[in-house]
Design an enzyme around this catalytic site. Structure first.
Site, PDB file in Angstrom:
ATOM      1  N   HIS A  24      11.096  37.116  37.634  1.00 32.33           N
ATOM      2  CA  HIS A  24       9.960  37.997  37.691  1.00 32.33           C
ATOM      3  C   HIS A  24      10.106  38.898  39.347  1.00 32.33           C
ATOM      4  O   HIS A  24      10.391  38.062  40.287  1.00 32.33           O
ATOM      5  CB  HIS A  24       8.421  37.354  38.018  1.00 32.33           C
ATOM      6  CG  HIS A  24       7.310  38.272  37.802  1.00 32.33           C
ATOM      7  ND1 HIS A  24       7.141  38.994  36.937  1.00 32.33           N
ATOM      8  CD2 HIS A  24       6.513  38.455  38.932  1.00 32.33           C
ATOM      9  CE1 HIS A  24       5.949  39.789  37.274  1.00 32.33           C
ATOM     10  NE2 HIS A  24       5.793  39.504  38.488  1.00 32.33           N
TER      11      HIS A  24
ATOM     12  N   ASN B 285      20.668  42.399  35.685  1.00 33.28           N
ATOM     13  CA  ASN B 285      20.546  40.898  35.847  1.00 33.28           C
ATOM     14  C   ASN B 285      21.716  40.453  35.206  1.00 33.28           C
ATOM     15  O   ASN B 285      22.162  39.204  35.618  1.00 33.28           O
ATOM     16  CB  ASN B 285      18.996  40.443  35.605  1.00 33.28           C
ATOM     17  CG  ASN B 285      18.279  40.779  36.682  1.00 33.28           C
ATOM     18  OD1 ASN B 285      18.715  40.325  37.999  1.00 33.28           O
ATOM     19  ND2 ASN B 285      17.112  41.302  36.560  1.00 33.28           N
TER      20      ASN B 285
END
Length: 208
Positions: A110, A14
């Site tokens: 998430h 990420n």
């Protein structure tokens, strides 16, 4: 130009998505100025160094109490002039001091559509295992602000991803990362840096 500090613990996929998004101009009015890891051997630190981003390591184990760690992390973020803190696979719990000092300035990604498959104990492959056990046809990812309720902060962006028959947790995890996480996390960061998010009654309102 806002200073973005990214907190990591592992491989940093990420983080790489954020670095690529900044280079390509997807992230507007923001710059990744520091990467802080909870582990000294996290590959995410290598990704940061290869892109000339300064790095720091802060380990929970190096502090006698959680409150000492919480205070030290807060002071470190302040010293880095962090306008926005991004959790990119950061596996250490944040404390009250950090969360309160950076209220609505901490973004987490998430790997599910909150409020499904979220909260305490839902992280990594556990999220996808739970989704597959339930037999859902759609899962996805959620970019949200962090508050003191686990995965309970205001939702910024969500993106759905198809769950296919025969998926394993690993296959579903990869699809959600590629189709959702790596797209909406940079977008959420850019919206923040462009001052396009207002939080009203725990709801993130996005302006064009």
């Amino acid at each position: 130009m806002k200073n973005i500090v990214v907190l990591v613990s592992g491989g940093g996929t990420n983080l790489q998505a954020l670095i690529d998004a900044e280079k390509s101009g997807i992230i507007k009015n923001g710059k990744i100025t520091c990467v802080i890891s909870s582990k000294p051997d996290a590959y995410a630190l290598t990704r940061a160094r290869e892109n000339n981003i300064s790095t720091e390591v802060i380990r929970r184990a190096d502090f006698e109490s959680f409150s000492d760690y919480d205070k030290a992390l807060t002071e470190l973020l302040i010293s880095k002039n962090a306008d926005l803190v991004v959790l990119a696979g950061f596996m250490t719990i944040l404390g009250h001091e950090v969360i309160s000092h950076f209220e609505n300035r901490i973004i987490n990604i998430h790997p599910a559509l909150i409020p499904s498959f979220c909260g305490e104990g839902f992280y990594g492959l556990r999220v996808h295992e739970a989704a597959l056990r339930k037999g859902v046809k759609l899962s996805g990812a959620t970019a949200h602000f962090v508050n003191e309720e686990c995965d309970g902060g205001p939702i910024i962006i969500q993106k759905a991803v198809e769950v296919k028959y025969g998926d394993t947790p690993e296959v579903l995890q990869k699809r959600i990362m590629e189709q959702a996480e790596w797209k909406i996390l940079p977008k959420a960061v850019s919206l923040f840096c462009e001052d396009k998010i207002k939080v009203i009654n725990n709801i993130a309102c996005i302006s064009e």
